[in-house]
Motif scaffolding. Structure first.
Motif, PDB file in Angstrom:
ATOM      1  N   HIS A  21       0.862  -1.186   0.000  1.00 42.91           N
ATOM      2  CA  HIS A  21       0.000   0.000   0.000  1.00 42.91           C
ATOM      3  C   HIS A  21       0.895   1.231   0.000  1.00 42.91           C
ATOM      4  N   LEU A  22       0.618   2.136  -0.942  1.00 47.50           N
ATOM      5  CA  LEU A  22       1.445   3.320  -1.142  1.00 47.50           C
ATOM      6  C   LEU A  22       0.571   4.557  -1.312  1.00 47.50           C
ATOM      7  N   LEU A  59       9.260  -5.958  -0.891  1.00 45.41           N
ATOM      8  CA  LEU A  59      10.317  -5.241  -0.166  1.00 45.41           C
ATOM      9  C   LEU A  59      11.151  -4.381  -1.112  1.00 45.41           C
ATOM     10  N   THR A  60      11.371  -4.870  -2.312  1.00 38.80           N
ATOM     11  CA  THR A  60      12.131  -4.101  -3.302  1.00 38.80           C
ATOM     12  C   THR A  60      11.367  -2.854  -3.715  1.00 38.80           C
ATOM     13  N   ILE A  61      10.062  -2.993  -3.916  1.00 45.18           N
ATOM     14  CA  ILE A  61       9.248  -1.813  -4.233  1.00 45.18           C
ATOM     15  C   ILE A  61       9.368  -0.799  -3.098  1.00 45.18           C
ATOM     16  N   THR A  82       2.586   3.419   4.187  1.00 46.75           N
ATOM     17  CA  THR A  82       3.206   2.269   3.538  1.00 46.75           C
ATOM     18  C   THR A  82       3.051   1.022   4.398  1.00 46.75           C
ATOM     19  N   ARG A  83       2.551  -0.037   3.776  1.00 46.19           N
ATOM     20  CA  ARG A  83       2.473  -1.313   4.482  1.00 46.19           C
ATOM     21  C   ARG A  83       2.363  -2.454   3.472  1.00 46.19           C
ATOM     22  N   ILE A  84       2.856  -3.585   3.879  1.00 46.25           N
ATOM     23  CA  ILE A  84       2.767  -4.806   3.079  1.00 46.25           C
ATOM     24  C   ILE A  84       1.724  -5.689   3.734  1.00 46.25           C
TER      25      ILE A  84
END
Length: 154
Positions: free
Chosen positions: A34-35, A121-123, A141-143
Motif C-alpha cells: 500500500h502506497l 520489499l524491493t518496491i 506504507t504497508r505490506i
C-alpha cells in the motif's frame, strides 16, 4: 503470550524427501504493498528517483525464488522450471503475483512466497524516499496479504 523455552534447539532437521517421486509442481503466491497515490503515479510515469520500480522488483523476485533454500534453512534445493512475476495496480496499492513451477519431490510454495515478499520489499526500498513523512516515518506504507493462492501437484 506463549513461551517457547521448552523447545529444544537440536530438534531441527530437514525432512527426508528421498522416497517421494518426482512430479510437476506449481505454486502461486500474492501480496500487496500500500502506497501513497503520488507514489503510485510516479511508478506509473517512470518518475521514481531510483529507476524502474517494477522491473527491479521483477528481477529481485526471480533471484529470491532461486535463493529460497539459502534464505530459509530447512527448504530443499529444487530444480526451478519457470518463474513468472506480475504486478497489477489496485486502489491504493500494487499487487505482486509470483508463480513458480518445478519437477521435483517437494512443493514450490516457499519459493513463490519468498518471491512475492522480496518483490514487495524491493518496491518499498525503491520508493521509500517518496513514502516518508516529515519525521522519517511511513504512515501510509504497508505490506499485506501475502498468501499462497494456488498449489498444484501432478
Amino acid at each position: 503470550m506463549a513461551e517457547f523455552s521448552h523447545i529444544k534447539e537440536d530438534r531441527v532437521h530437514m525432512v527426508d524427501i528421498g522416497e517421494k517421486s518426482e512430479v510437476r509442481r506449481t505454486a502461486t503466491a500474492r501480496g500487496r504493498i500500500h502506497l501513497r497515490d503520488t507514489t503510485l503515479l510516479a511508478i506509473r510515469e517512470g518518475a521514481v528517483v531510483k529507476g524502474n520500480v517494477l522491473a527491479t522488483a521483477r528481477i529481485a523476485a526471480t533471484l529470491a525464488v532461486k535463493d529460497t533454500p539459502r534464505l530459509i534453512p530447512m527448504c530443499h534445493t529444487i530444480p526451478i522450471s519457470s518463474i513468472s512475476v506480475d504486478f497489477s495496480e489496485e486502489t491504493g496499492c500494487i499487487e505482486a503475483i509470483v508463480k513458480v513451477s518445478s519437477v521435483g519431490r517437494t512443493g514450490v510454495e516457499m519459493e513463490a512466497l519468498t518471491g512475492v515478499s522480496v518483490a514487495l520489499l524491493t518496491i518499498w526500498d525503491m520508493v521509500k524516499s517518496a513514502e516518508k513523512d516529515e519525521q522519517g516515518q511511513y504512515p501510509c506504507t504497508r505490506i499485506t496479504g501475502i498468501e499462497v493462492t494456488e498449489k498444484r501437484k501432478g
